[in-house]
Design a protein around this motif. Structure first.
Motif, PDB file in Angstrom:
ATOM      1  N   ASN A 318     -82.860 -27.853 -11.368  1.00  0.00           N
ATOM      2  CA  ASN A 318     -82.516 -28.389 -12.661  1.00  0.00           C
ATOM      3  C   ASN A 318     -81.304 -27.392 -13.611  1.00  0.00           C
ATOM      4  OD1 ASN A 318     -83.523 -28.848 -15.978  1.00  0.00           O
ATOM      5  ND2 ASN A 318     -83.546 -30.642 -14.524  1.00  0.00           N
ATOM      6  N   SER A 319     -80.285 -27.026 -12.904  1.00  0.00           N
ATOM      7  CA  SER A 319     -79.321 -26.110 -13.397  1.00  0.00           C
ATOM      8  C   SER A 319     -78.176 -27.047 -13.365  1.00  0.00           C
ATOM      9  CB  SER A 319     -79.108 -24.834 -12.496  1.00  0.00           C
ATOM     10  OG  SER A 319     -80.285 -24.103 -12.332  1.00  0.00           O
ATOM     11  N   GLN A 320     -77.102 -26.493 -14.417  1.00  0.00           N
ATOM     12  CA  GLN A 320     -75.885 -27.252 -14.548  1.00  0.00           C
ATOM     13  C   GLN A 320     -74.956 -26.672 -13.331  1.00  0.00           C
ATOM     14  OE1 GLN A 320     -76.004 -26.809 -19.150  1.00  0.00           O
ATOM     15  NE2 GLN A 320     -74.447 -28.125 -18.706  1.00  0.00           N
ATOM     16  N   LEU A 321     -74.359 -27.521 -12.516  1.00  0.00           N
ATOM     17  CA  LEU A 321     -73.383 -27.507 -11.545  1.00  0.00           C
ATOM     18  C   LEU A 321     -72.038 -27.526 -12.278  1.00  0.00           C
ATOM     19  CD1 LEU A 321     -73.026 -26.042  -8.969  1.00  0.00           C
ATOM     20  CD2 LEU A 321     -73.307 -28.581  -7.876  1.00  0.00           C
ATOM     21  N   LEU A 322     -71.250 -26.862 -12.521  1.00  0.00           N
ATOM     22  CA  LEU A 322     -69.846 -27.278 -13.309  1.00  0.00           C
ATOM     23  C   LEU A 322     -68.645 -26.833 -12.438  1.00  0.00           C
ATOM     24  CD1 LEU A 322     -70.944 -25.111 -16.777  1.00  0.00           C
ATOM     25  CD2 LEU A 322     -70.989 -27.913 -16.172  1.00  0.00           C
ATOM     26  N   SER A 323     -67.708 -27.693 -12.422  1.00  0.00           N
ATOM     27  CA  SER A 323     -66.577 -27.490 -11.556  1.00  0.00           C
ATOM     28  C   SER A 323     -65.497 -26.766 -12.258  1.00  0.00           C
ATOM     29  CB  SER A 323     -66.017 -28.938 -11.187  1.00  0.00           C
ATOM     30  OG  SER A 323     -66.959 -29.666 -10.516  1.00  0.00           O
ATOM     31  N   ASN A 324     -64.721 -26.013 -11.670  1.00  0.00           N
ATOM     32  CA  ASN A 324     -63.649 -25.163 -12.263  1.00  0.00           C
ATOM     33  C   ASN A 324     -62.414 -25.580 -11.777  1.00  0.00           C
ATOM     34  OD1 ASN A 324     -65.635 -23.347 -13.509  1.00  0.00           O
ATOM     35  ND2 ASN A 324     -66.071 -22.421 -11.644  1.00  0.00           N
ATOM     36  N   PRO A 325     -61.150 -25.270 -12.347  1.00  0.00           N
ATOM     37  CA  PRO A 325     -60.020 -25.721 -11.976  1.00  0.00           C
ATOM     38  C   PRO A 325     -59.407 -25.449 -10.594  1.00  0.00           C
ATOM     39  CG  PRO A 325     -59.983 -25.078 -14.463  1.00  0.00           C
ATOM     40  CD  PRO A 325     -61.216 -24.653 -13.748  1.00  0.00           C
ATOM     41  N   ASP A 326     -59.819 -24.156 -10.380  1.00  0.00           N
ATOM     42  CA  ASP A 326     -59.525 -23.421  -9.065  1.00  0.00           C
ATOM     43  C   ASP A 326     -60.263 -24.116  -7.778  1.00  0.00           C
ATOM     44  OD1 ASP A 326     -61.957 -22.227  -9.139  1.00  0.00           O
ATOM     45  OD2 ASP A 326     -61.182 -20.143  -9.347  1.00  0.00           O
ATOM     46  N   GLY A 327     -61.292 -25.046  -8.054  1.00  0.00           N
ATOM     47  CA  GLY A 327     -62.004 -25.661  -6.879  1.00  0.00           C
ATOM     48  C   GLY A 327     -63.449 -24.805  -6.536  1.00  0.00           C
ATOM     49  N   THR A 328     -63.611 -23.901  -7.451  1.00  0.00           N
ATOM     50  CA  THR A 328     -64.949 -23.180  -7.187  1.00  0.00           C
ATOM     51  C   THR A 328     -65.840 -23.901  -8.313  1.00  0.00           C
ATOM     52  OG1 THR A 328     -64.494 -21.514  -9.204  1.00  0.00           O
ATOM     53  CG2 THR A 328     -63.877 -21.034  -6.929  1.00  0.00           C
TER      54      THR A 328
END
Length: 455
Positions: A318-328
């Motif tokens: 139930n965690s937030q999975l956040l996308s970063n600009p570098d693909g990570t």
């Protein structure tokens, strides 16, 4: 869409503000944390400030962050509908004496978990190129069944421009169409601006023959139906090629996994899930792979690494999975994950050290929410928006430093730092709540959305 247009599409996390009547009533059957903390003294002020601090830290890290207001509580109108009469004070006093469970229900601050507010589909996935919303009916529990009408008004107040946004009616509030919103829905894609595939997870089937190999939980109720998920997909114009309907593992539901977002979280092409998330794990993954334009990146956590008990207690998924600009990707986990050795070892040795895009873990203290059964992912509704759609939002709902300061000051002015179940009958609490909410709608500039404002 051009490459420039695709890159301009962003996910905005709209977090729900913890309401002034945040309390521990143990109302949610099947939610182990909620049931185990029922009757404890809560701290509404701390809860609201914890939520705001999480929003602020993610905003500071470069993620788009929005705010959704809480519901009007106590819902005295609901008590009147159930036969309690007299002045507001009389209604509260009589309910406290004759039906204390009803009083606790109409004071619930459960709308903080906006993952249940509804389901949204971004404009690039639908024929009319608008963002589509359906408020969840939440009919499986009385305290949440009270939310959809106000939720619908709030969503229509913020996403008002009909050129960019479309709103659908709540599904019929019957067991056959039991809908718990985005807590059972995940959009998987490459870039946000590219077409996505929508994973709808359900706990039971209401009509027709049960699909081959399927079974239902025996200890706790399955809240989401296949029929509700299919209806939302139809409302939004999604096709068979864009959707995957998967049954949640009934043993997980019986272990306290009341929503899919307690056992799986996805974003972009990544699906982080527990071995016990889906009844047909292989079939679900294969169908996703077949329908996605970009390669699916499944990140599987086996049962031998994290038990069901640890998964439910820590809310790792139930965690937030956040996308970063570098693909990570960054995983935002509750502090409880550090308290379970097996979970923390899995994060360090399996997720961060594994062959997947998850490169960072951020720990956040959201204990006031966690004790009621909601982690970081429960607290937010994800809305994927183009530049023009973000510009078309009504009100002051995208978090800035100034708005954060204003909301923090608002909480400090209006919220109590201690709330016991017996305090819910206090008519002053009801007056304090209405005063706070009236000021909040002016602060957020969203107009009149609450019953007491509408007359």
């Amino acid at each position: 869409m051009s490459a420039a247009d695709i890159s301009s599409v962003r996910e905005v996390n709209f977090d729900g503000l913890v309401g002034p009547t945040h309390n521990y009533s143990g109302l949610a059957v099947g939610n182990v944390a909620s049931m185990s903390h029922g009757g404890l003294v809560s701290n509404p002020k701390e809860g609201a400030l914890q939520g705001l601090l999480k929003m602020k830290s993610l905003m500071d890290a470069g993620y788009a962050q929005g705010v959704l207001p809480p519901q009007q509580r106590p819902d005295i109108g609901a008590l009147r509908d159930l036969g309690f009469s007299g002045s507001n004070s009389d209604v509260l006093a009589r309910a406290a004496k004759e039906a204390p469970q009803l009083l606790r229900a109409v004071c619930s601050a459960s709308s903080m978990w906006t993952a249940n507010a509804g389901t949204m589909t971004p404009s690039m996935d639908v024929p009319d190129s608008r963002v589509h919303f359906t408020p969840a009916n939440l009919q499986s529990s009385f305290h949440r069944y009270l939310e959809p009408q106000t939720t619908g008004r709030v969503l229509q107040a913020i996403f008002r421009d009909e050129q960019h946004f479309a709103h659908h009616p709540v599904l019929p509030a019957t067991p056959a169409f039991s809908d718990e919103g985005a807590a059972n829905h995940t959009r998987l894609c490459g870039e946000y601006g590219e077409p996505g595939v929508h994973l709808f997870v359900y706990g039971r089937q209401a009509f027709g023959d049960v699909r081959s190999g399927e079974r239902e939980p025996t200890r706790f109720p399955a809240r989401q139906t296949l029929e509700a998920s299919q209806a939302v997909a139809r409302q939004h114009g999604l096709t068979q090629e864009q959707t995957v309907f998967a049954q949640q593992h009934p043993d997980a539901i019986d272990a306290g996994v009341f929503h899919n977002d307690v056992i799986a979280v996805g974003n972009g092409p990544v699906l982080l899930y527990h071995e016990m998330a889906f009844l047909d794990e292989e079939g679900t993954l294969n169908e996703l792979r077949a329908k996605m334009a970009s390669p699916l990146i499944p990140v599987r956590v086996p049962l031998e690494a994290v038990s069901m008990e640890d998964a439910v207690a820590s809310y790792l998924f139930n965690s937030q999975l956040l996308s970063n600009p570098d693909g990570t990707m960054t995983l935002v986990v509750p502090g409880e994950c550090q308290e379970r050795e097996a979970v923390w070892n899995t994060i360090q040795n399996h997720l961060l050290a594994g062959n997947n895009p998850i490169s960072e873990v951020i720990v956040k203290d959201v204990k006031q929410s966690m004790r009621n059964g909601g982690g970081p992912a429960c607290l937010r509704l994800r809305v994927v928006l183009k530049d023009a759609e973000r510009a078309a939002l009504t009100g002051r709902v995208l978090l800035t430093d100034t708005l954060y300061d204003d909301l923090t000051a608002w909480v400090n002015r209006h919220y109590r730092d201690r709330l016991a179940p017996d305090d819910l009958a206090d008519p002053k609490l009801a007056e304090e709540s209405l005063t706070a909410l009236d000021e909040l709608t002016q602060l957020l500039k969203i107009g009149s959305v609450y019953p007491f404002q509408l007359g």
